[in-house]
Design an enzyme around this catalytic site. Structure first.
Site, PDB file in Angstrom:
ATOM      1  N   ARG A   1      34.788  -8.578 -13.237  1.00  0.00           N
ATOM      2  CA  ARG A   1      35.517  -8.604 -14.583  1.00  0.00           C
ATOM      3  C   ARG A   1      36.150  -7.459 -15.395  1.00  0.00           C
ATOM      4  O   ARG A   1      35.616  -6.104 -15.561  1.00  0.00           O
ATOM      5  CB  ARG A   1      34.845  -9.609 -15.641  1.00  0.00           C
ATOM      6  CG  ARG A   1      34.067 -10.901 -15.773  1.00  0.00           C
ATOM      7  CD  ARG A   1      36.131 -11.799 -15.635  1.00  0.00           C
ATOM      8  NE  ARG A   1      35.830 -12.972 -15.637  1.00  0.00           N
ATOM      9  CZ  ARG A   1      35.105 -14.076 -14.300  1.00  0.00           C
ATOM     10  NH1 ARG A   1      35.684 -13.407 -12.965  1.00  0.00           N
ATOM     11  NH2 ARG A   1      35.312 -15.150 -15.020  1.00  0.00           N
TER      12      ARG A   1
ATOM     13  N   GLU B   1      44.537  -8.635 -17.964  1.00  0.00           N
ATOM     14  CA  GLU B   1      44.962  -9.304 -16.646  1.00  0.00           C
ATOM     15  C   GLU B   1      46.161 -10.165 -17.241  1.00  0.00           C
ATOM     16  O   GLU B   1      46.038 -11.231 -18.309  1.00  0.00           O
ATOM     17  CB  GLU B   1      43.665 -10.354 -15.981  1.00  0.00           C
ATOM     18  CG  GLU B   1      43.287  -9.943 -15.077  1.00  0.00           C
ATOM     19  CD  GLU B   1      42.165 -10.002 -14.253  1.00  0.00           C
ATOM     20  OE1 GLU B   1      42.175 -11.173 -14.576  1.00  0.00           O
ATOM     21  OE2 GLU B   1      40.875  -9.410 -13.486  1.00  0.00           O
TER      22      GLU B   1
ATOM     23  N   HIS C   1      42.568 -10.413  -8.534  1.00  0.00           N
ATOM     24  CA  HIS C   1      41.961 -11.497  -8.525  1.00  0.00           C
ATOM     25  C   HIS C   1      42.297 -12.462  -7.918  1.00  0.00           C
ATOM     26  O   HIS C   1      42.013 -13.463  -7.914  1.00  0.00           O
ATOM     27  CB  HIS C   1      41.898 -12.086 -10.237  1.00  0.00           C
ATOM     28  CG  HIS C   1      40.813 -12.001 -11.245  1.00  0.00           C
ATOM     29  ND1 HIS C   1      40.235 -12.154 -12.066  1.00  0.00           N
ATOM     30  CD2 HIS C   1      39.706 -12.984 -10.099  1.00  0.00           C
ATOM     31  CE1 HIS C   1      39.414 -12.802 -12.421  1.00  0.00           C
ATOM     32  NE2 HIS C   1      38.398 -13.351 -11.453  1.00  0.00           N
TER      33      HIS C   1
HETATM   34  C1  DGY Z   1      35.277 -16.850 -10.822  1.00  0.00           C
HETATM   35  O1  DGY Z   1      34.511 -17.599 -10.926  1.00  0.00           O
HETATM   36  O2  DGY Z   1      34.635 -15.731 -11.973  1.00  0.00           O
HETATM   37  C2  DGY Z   1      36.208 -16.138 -10.784  1.00  0.00           C
HETATM   38  O3  DGY Z   1      36.678 -14.643 -11.645  1.00  0.00           O
HETATM   39  C3  DGY Z   1      36.780 -16.709 -10.239  1.00  0.00           C
HETATM   40  O4  DGY Z   1      38.077 -16.586  -9.407  1.00  0.00           O
END
Ligand code: DGY
Length: 323
Positions: free
Chosen positions: A241, A270, A289
């Site tokens: 993240r 984002e 992402h």
């Molecule tokens: C998740 O599954 O947390 C990913 O970031 C989605 O792409």
């Protein structure tokens, strides 16, 4: 009747699954996020007891209060920092995620970023396309850094962290260091991995890959102080993240040569990124992402979320509860 409110365009297979199970749904087929107030209003109006959300939907107390009929929030992601799990738990709402099905795909991207940043692929590719390659030279403009045999530091040795470590250890003969709350006995035994404190990992790793969920503890866990501990030749990779890295500090560290490079798939705000990032090319690779972004995996994630929602609707324990 509407049983499931699907906030974003989903796969036909998911709709077929609900049809076969006799589960009614509302499907926002537009693939653009509904503004929060509109989502709350439409969810309340639908009366749906199940919400199938994605990571750009903010599922907070306000939304939950607008839809008192909710029984389950089935998030189409392994991460669930977009959902206020405590607020859901207080309201007796089950929250589910989609672990396992995206592990290898996300580890693939982490490793692709690591390789691309080390070997400067995002600089070499446009150079080639622009017809700038005139001759082979010992000192070519895109000399990179070796990956094979280097030290890989994994921050967060959960499923995806371990899958990334396995690629490094078995595929590239890397020494693996990791930082996390628990030992990973298989990694220690099979690949000679070592659990170390964060400072040791930062100081000794050539490549650092982040695989922690976003929590209060991990927010900005990589900032100026941590970057300063890293080797000047180090490359950092983030597929977890964005806010785990203080992005403004990372940009400064890259500009000042404190570290050599970065492979980033996630950003603090984002879909924006720090303005300075876009101007950095050397050993810097940026993707939007797409860690879990293969067709097969996005389908598996969506089906997993659908199965979680269906289980709760059928008074069964869902496969992937997080509360
Ligand atoms: C998740 O599954 O947390 C990913 O970031 C989605 O792409």
């Amino acid at each position: 009747m509407v049983d499931v409110f699907i906030t974003r365009k989903t796969f036909d297979e998911v709709l077929a699954y609900f049809d076969e199970a006799g589960i009614g749904y509302f499907h926002n087929a537009q693939d653009v996020p509904l503004p929060p107030a509109e989502l709350a209003e439409q969810l309340a109006q639908s009366g749906a007891p199940a919400l199938m959300s994605v990571l750009t939907d903010t599922v907070d107390a306000t939304l939950l209060d607008a839809a008192p009929q909710l029984q389950v929030v089935a998030n189409v992601a392994v991460g669930y920092n977009n959902v206020d799990v405590q607020a859901a738990t207080e309201r007796g709402i089950v929250v589910t995620n989609t672990p396992d099905v995206l592990t290898e795909t996300t580890a693939d991207l982490a490793f692709a970023l690591l390789m691309a940043a080390a070997r400067r692929l995002s600089e070499a590719d446009p150079y080639m396309r622009a017809g700038k390659y005139k001759r082979w030279q010992l000192f070519q403009p895109h000399l990179g850094l070796d990956v094979y045999g280097k030290t890989l530091g994994i921050v967060g040795m959960g499923r995806i962290g371990a899958a990334t470590a396995r690629r490094g250890a078995l595929g590239f003969g890397m020494r693996v260091l990791y930082h996390g709350h628990h030992d990973h006995l298989e990694a220690d035994r099979e690949w000679g991995a070592q659990r170390v404190d964060m400072e040791t990992l930062l100081r000794q790793s050539d490549f650092i890959s982040l695989h922690v969920p976003l929590t209060e503890e991990t927010h900005h866990m990589i900032a100026a102080r941590e970057l300063a501990m890293m080797k000047p030749t180090a490359i950092i990779v983030n597929t977890s993240r964005g806010p785990v890295i203080k992005e403004v500090d990372l940009v400064a560290a890259l500009q000042d040569g404190v570290i050599a490079g970065a492979g980033l798939d996630v950003y603090e705000e984002e879909p924006q990124m720090q303005p300075g990032l876009a101007g950095l090319y050397e050993h810097v690779v940026l993707t939007p992402h797409i860690g879990s972004g293969s067709v097969e995996t996005r389908l598996r994630m969506s089906m997993t979320a659908a199965q979680n929602a269906a289980a709760v609707l059928q008074n069964q324990r869902p496969p992937n509860p997080v509360n």
